[in-house]
Structures are given as structure tokens and as C-alpha cells.
Design a protein around this motif. Structure first.
Motif, short mmCIF file in Angstrom:
data_model
loop_
_atom_site.label_atom_id
_atom_site.label_comp_id
_atom_site.label_asym_id
_atom_site.label_seq_id
_atom_site.Cartn_x
_atom_site.Cartn_y
_atom_site.Cartn_z
N ARG A 140 0.83 -1.21 0.00
CA ARG A 140 0.00 0.00 0.00
C ARG A 140 0.86 1.25 0.00
O ARG A 140 1.86 1.34 0.72
CB ARG A 140 -0.93 0.03 1.21
CG ARG A 140 -2.00 -1.02 1.22
CD ARG A 140 -2.99 -0.73 2.32
NE ARG A 140 -4.34 -0.66 1.81
CZ ARG A 140 -5.42 -1.00 2.52
NH1 ARG A 140 -5.28 -1.42 3.76
NH2 ARG A 140 -6.62 -0.90 1.98
N THR A 141 0.44 2.23 -0.79
CA THR A 141 1.17 3.49 -0.86
C THR A 141 1.16 4.20 0.49
O THR A 141 2.16 4.83 0.88
CB THR A 141 0.57 4.40 -1.94
OG1 THR A 141 0.69 3.72 -3.21
CG2 THR A 141 1.31 5.72 -2.03
N THR A 142 0.06 4.11 1.22
CA THR A 142 0.02 4.74 2.54
C THR A 142 1.06 4.13 3.47
O THR A 142 1.72 4.83 4.24
CB THR A 142 -1.38 4.59 3.17
OG1 THR A 142 -1.81 3.23 3.06
CG2 THR A 142 -2.38 5.49 2.50
N GLU A 143 1.22 2.82 3.41
CA GLU A 143 2.22 2.16 4.25
C GLU A 143 3.64 2.56 3.83
O GLU A 143 4.51 2.77 4.68
CB GLU A 143 2.06 0.64 4.14
CG GLU A 143 0.76 0.12 4.72
CD GLU A 143 0.60 -1.38 4.51
OE1 GLU A 143 1.36 -1.93 3.67
OE2 GLU A 143 -0.25 -1.98 5.16
N LEU A 144 3.85 2.68 2.52
CA LEU A 144 5.16 3.09 2.01
C LEU A 144 5.52 4.48 2.49
O LEU A 144 6.63 4.71 3.00
CB LEU A 144 5.15 3.04 0.48
CG LEU A 144 6.37 3.66 -0.22
CD1 LEU A 144 7.63 2.90 0.13
CD2 LEU A 144 6.14 3.71 -1.72
N PHE A 145 4.59 5.43 2.35
CA PHE A 145 4.88 6.80 2.76
C PHE A 145 4.99 6.90 4.27
O PHE A 145 5.81 7.68 4.78
CB PHE A 145 3.79 7.75 2.23
CG PHE A 145 4.05 8.23 0.84
CD1 PHE A 145 4.45 9.53 0.58
CD2 PHE A 145 3.90 7.37 -0.25
CE1 PHE A 145 4.70 9.96 -0.70
CE2 PHE A 145 4.15 7.79 -1.53
CZ PHE A 145 4.56 9.09 -1.77
N ALA A 146 4.19 6.15 5.00
CA ALA A 146 4.29 6.16 6.46
C ALA A 146 5.65 5.65 6.90
O ALA A 146 6.30 6.23 7.78
CB ALA A 146 3.17 5.32 7.06
N ALA A 147 6.11 4.56 6.28
CA ALA A 147 7.41 3.99 6.63
C ALA A 147 8.56 4.91 6.24
O ALA A 147 9.60 4.95 6.90
CB ALA A 147 7.58 2.63 5.98
N SER A 148 8.37 5.67 5.17
CA SER A 148 9.44 6.55 4.68
C SER A 148 9.53 7.85 5.45
O SER A 148 10.63 8.41 5.62
CB SER A 148 9.22 6.85 3.19
OG SER A 148 9.22 5.67 2.42
N PHE A 149 8.40 8.36 5.94
CA PHE A 149 8.38 9.71 6.50
C PHE A 149 7.90 9.78 7.95
O PHE A 149 7.70 10.86 8.48
CB PHE A 149 7.51 10.62 5.63
CG PHE A 149 7.98 10.70 4.21
CD1 PHE A 149 9.16 11.35 3.88
CD2 PHE A 149 7.26 10.10 3.19
CE1 PHE A 149 9.61 11.42 2.58
CE2 PHE A 149 7.70 10.16 1.86
CZ PHE A 149 8.88 10.82 1.57
N THR A 150 7.69 8.65 8.59
CA THR A 150 7.25 8.68 9.98
C THR A 150 8.27 9.42 10.85
O THR A 150 9.48 9.29 10.65
CB THR A 150 7.04 7.26 10.53
OG1 THR A 150 6.67 7.35 11.92
CG2 THR A 150 8.30 6.42 10.41
N PRO A 151 7.81 10.19 11.84
CA PRO A 151 8.73 10.86 12.75
C PRO A 151 9.26 9.92 13.83
O PRO A 151 10.11 10.31 14.62
CB PRO A 151 7.86 11.95 13.37
CG PRO A 151 6.48 11.41 13.34
CD PRO A 151 6.40 10.60 12.06
N PHE A 152 8.77 8.68 13.84
CA PHE A 152 9.21 7.73 14.85
C PHE A 152 10.34 6.89 14.28
O PHE A 152 10.11 6.04 13.41
CB PHE A 152 8.03 6.86 15.30
CG PHE A 152 6.90 7.66 15.88
CD1 PHE A 152 6.98 8.14 17.18
CD2 PHE A 152 5.77 7.96 15.13
CE1 PHE A 152 5.96 8.89 17.73
CE2 PHE A 152 4.73 8.71 15.66
CZ PHE A 152 4.83 9.18 16.97
N PRO A 153 11.56 7.11 14.74
CA PRO A 153 12.74 6.48 14.11
C PRO A 153 12.71 4.96 14.13
O PRO A 153 13.29 4.33 13.25
CB PRO A 153 13.92 7.05 14.92
CG PRO A 153 13.33 7.52 16.20
CD PRO A 153 11.95 7.98 15.87
N TRP A 154 12.07 4.35 15.13
CA TRP A 154 12.06 2.90 15.19
C TRP A 154 11.21 2.27 14.08
O TRP A 154 11.33 1.07 13.81
CB TRP A 154 11.55 2.43 16.56
CG TRP A 154 10.22 3.02 16.94
CD1 TRP A 154 8.98 2.60 16.56
CD2 TRP A 154 10.00 4.14 17.79
NE1 TRP A 154 7.99 3.39 17.11
CE2 TRP A 154 8.60 4.34 17.87
CE3 TRP A 154 10.85 5.02 18.49
CZ2 TRP A 154 8.04 5.39 18.62
CZ3 TRP A 154 10.29 6.04 19.23
CH2 TRP A 154 8.90 6.22 19.30
#
Length: 288
Positions: free
Chosen positions: A269-283
Motif C-alpha cells: 500500500r502506498t500509505t504504508e510506504l509513505f508512512a514507513a518513509s516519513f514517519t517521525p518515529f525512528p524505530w
């Protein structure tokens, strides 16, 4: 309470993180290789993905130049850097395509027709079928502009807040840009019957697939993949459109599988891709 304190701290962290200036390294422009196709677009399955998919479905090799990060990755190709040699033709935007003979083309719908003509997935120029194909391709771009992009940030924010810290940050959905308006769903609802009526079955032009089918499939697939939509329920009243989507899903499966494995961390999913790429949570953040 502890939860309110946690939400407040998370909001401050999220805001600071998204405002930080990040030092990036931008790769130099990839020169066009005479005799080959070149596609220039960001490393994301968004507007330019329909162009990549068109080549894949036409079994036509192309050089997939994925510029990153956004937006700086495109700078080496812009007029300021390349002058009149810029493949962006003064628009400073992508996607952009260069044909084997060195001819450049920009603007997504024009690219789809430009490539379609040369790979056997376009009707005769100037025909009524040509006009119809462009009309449906333009409608696909409207879906991208009116549905996909307006919902991208809210869907990514909702995903991050729903999956991090056991969902305890959902209280920040509205303040962090996760609130969605009614306009995208309304535009989608009014567009689906228009697409259904235009299909002469199994494709827009009858028996032969063209670039417009690829555009509509690629864009509508991304829109319907948002968790705020029930794809099956939305397509049930439109059997011809549902059949077109299923047909192209099967045809595009190998390309999509390759894309997911090679460019999307295995995330479909594109939402998962962008979340994983730009999340502010480093872990949870993933980097290439």
C-alpha cells in the motif's frame, strides 16, 4: 492526565520533526542513452507510475530514472541546471519521457498518448477513438488531483497515528493533518458512472486495450486502495469498470510485485510506504 501529556509531547515532536531542514545528497542527472526510452519521475508509485506501467504492459524496455528525494531530486534536470537541454521542456515538472530518438515529452496525458502511439497502445491520431482515449486519460488525471493527492496526507497521518504506540496518538488526528474532507469521496462517486458509461467492453475502445485503460487502472487502483474506501462496494454497481480493473490487475501483477519488492520495502500500500518513509518515529522509519 498521562494520555493528554503524551499526546501533547507527541504533537510537539511531530511538528518539530516535520519542520527540520534536512541535508540531502542529490544524484547528478542521468543522461539519455540514444536508442532507448527513459522515464524520469520521483521514487514513488504516484502520477508517473501509469507511465511506467504502460511500458511494462507493452513489453517495452525503458530506463526507469527514479529521482530522490522529493522535490530536490529533480533539480539536476531543470532548466536552471541544463538550460535548453532540459528534458522537462521548461516545465520543471515530471514525469518526463525521452524517446529513443531523443524527443522529449512532458505532461502526463500527453506522455501517455506519445508513448502509446509508439508502443502500439493508441488509436489513430485525429480519430474519434483518439479523442475518447484522451478524454478518459484526462479524467484519470482529475482523479489523481481531486481524490488521490488530497487524501494522501490524511491517510498517511491516520496510518501512523493508528499503528504507533498502540494507537494512543489518535487524539492528534485532526491537529496533525489527518482529517479528511468530503470532496474526494464525492468526486470519486460522480466519476465512477462516467467511466462505466465510456467502456465499450472489455476496454474503453472495445476489444483493444489502449493507454487510457492503463491510466484509469493505475490511478483508480491507488485511490480505491485507501482504507477510507470499500473497493468492492464502490465497484459493484459498475460491472464493466470492475471487470476492466480485474483484467488489468492480472496483467500488471508481475510489474506490481517487482515494484513492491524492489522499491517499496515489500509494502503493497502506498500509505504504508509513505508512512514507513516519513514517519517521525525512528524505530519505524525505513530508508533505502
Amino acid at each position: 492526565s498521562f494520555l493528554l501529556s503524551l499526546c501533547g509531547a507527541a504533537q510537539r515532536y511531530f511538528t518539530v520533526w516535520t519542520c527540520l531542514a534536512v541535508m540531502v545528497v542529490v544524484a547528478p542527472a542521468v543522461p539519455h542513452k540514444p536508442g532507448s526510452w527513459r522515464v524520469i519521475y520521483f521514487d514513488a508509485p504516484n502520477r508517473g507510475e501509469q507511465v511506467r506501467l504502460l511500458f511494462a504492459l507493452a513489453n517495452t524496455p525503458f530506463e526507469d530514472v527514479r529521482v530522490s528525494p522529493h522535490p530536490q531530486g529533480l533539480d539536476p534536470y531543470k532548466k536552471a541546471a541544463m538550460g535548453d537541454e532540459s528534458p522537462l521542456l521548461g516545465t520543471d515538472k515530471c514525469p518526463a519521457v525521452t524517446a529513443p530518438d531523443g524527443t522529449h515529452c512532458v505532461e502526463t496525458s500527453e506522455i501517455m498518448r506519445f508513448v502509446g502511439v509508439r508502443v502500439g497502445l493508441a488509436p489513430d491520431a485525429g480519430s474519434s477513438a483518439d479523442a475518447k482515449s484522451m478524454q478518459q486519460c484526462l479524467l484519470a488525471q482529475s482523479l489523481m488531483n481531486q481524490v488521490f493527492y488530497p487524501l494522501l496526507k490524511p491517510m498517511v497521518v491516520q496510518h501512523i497515528l493508528r499503528t504507533e504506540l498502540a494507537g494512543s496518538l489518535r487524539c492528534l488526528t485532526g491537529t496533525l493533518g489527518g482529517k479528511q474532507g468530503p470532496e474526494p469521496a464525492a468526486f470519486l462517486a460522480e466519476t465512477l458512472p462516467t467511466l462505466e458509461a465510456a467502456i465499450d467492453g472489455p476496454y474503453f475502445l472495445g476489444a483493444n486495450m489502449c493507454y487510457a485503460d492503463v491510466s484509469v487502472f493505475a490511478v483508480l487502483r491507488e485511490c480505491l486502495d485507501y482504507e477510507c474506501f470499500d473497493e468492492a462496494a464502490l465497484l459493484t454497481p459498475y460491472p464493466k469498470l470492475a471487470a476492466l480493473m480485474a483484467d488489468l490487475e492480472a496483467k500488471a501483477a508481475s510489474w506490481i510485485d517487482q515494484r513492491v519488492a524492489r522499491h517499496q520495502f515489500g509494502l503493497r500500500r502506498t500509505t504504508e510506504l509513505f508512512a514507513a518513509s516519513f514517519t517521525p518515529f525512528p524505530w519505524s522509519r525505513k530508508k533505502k
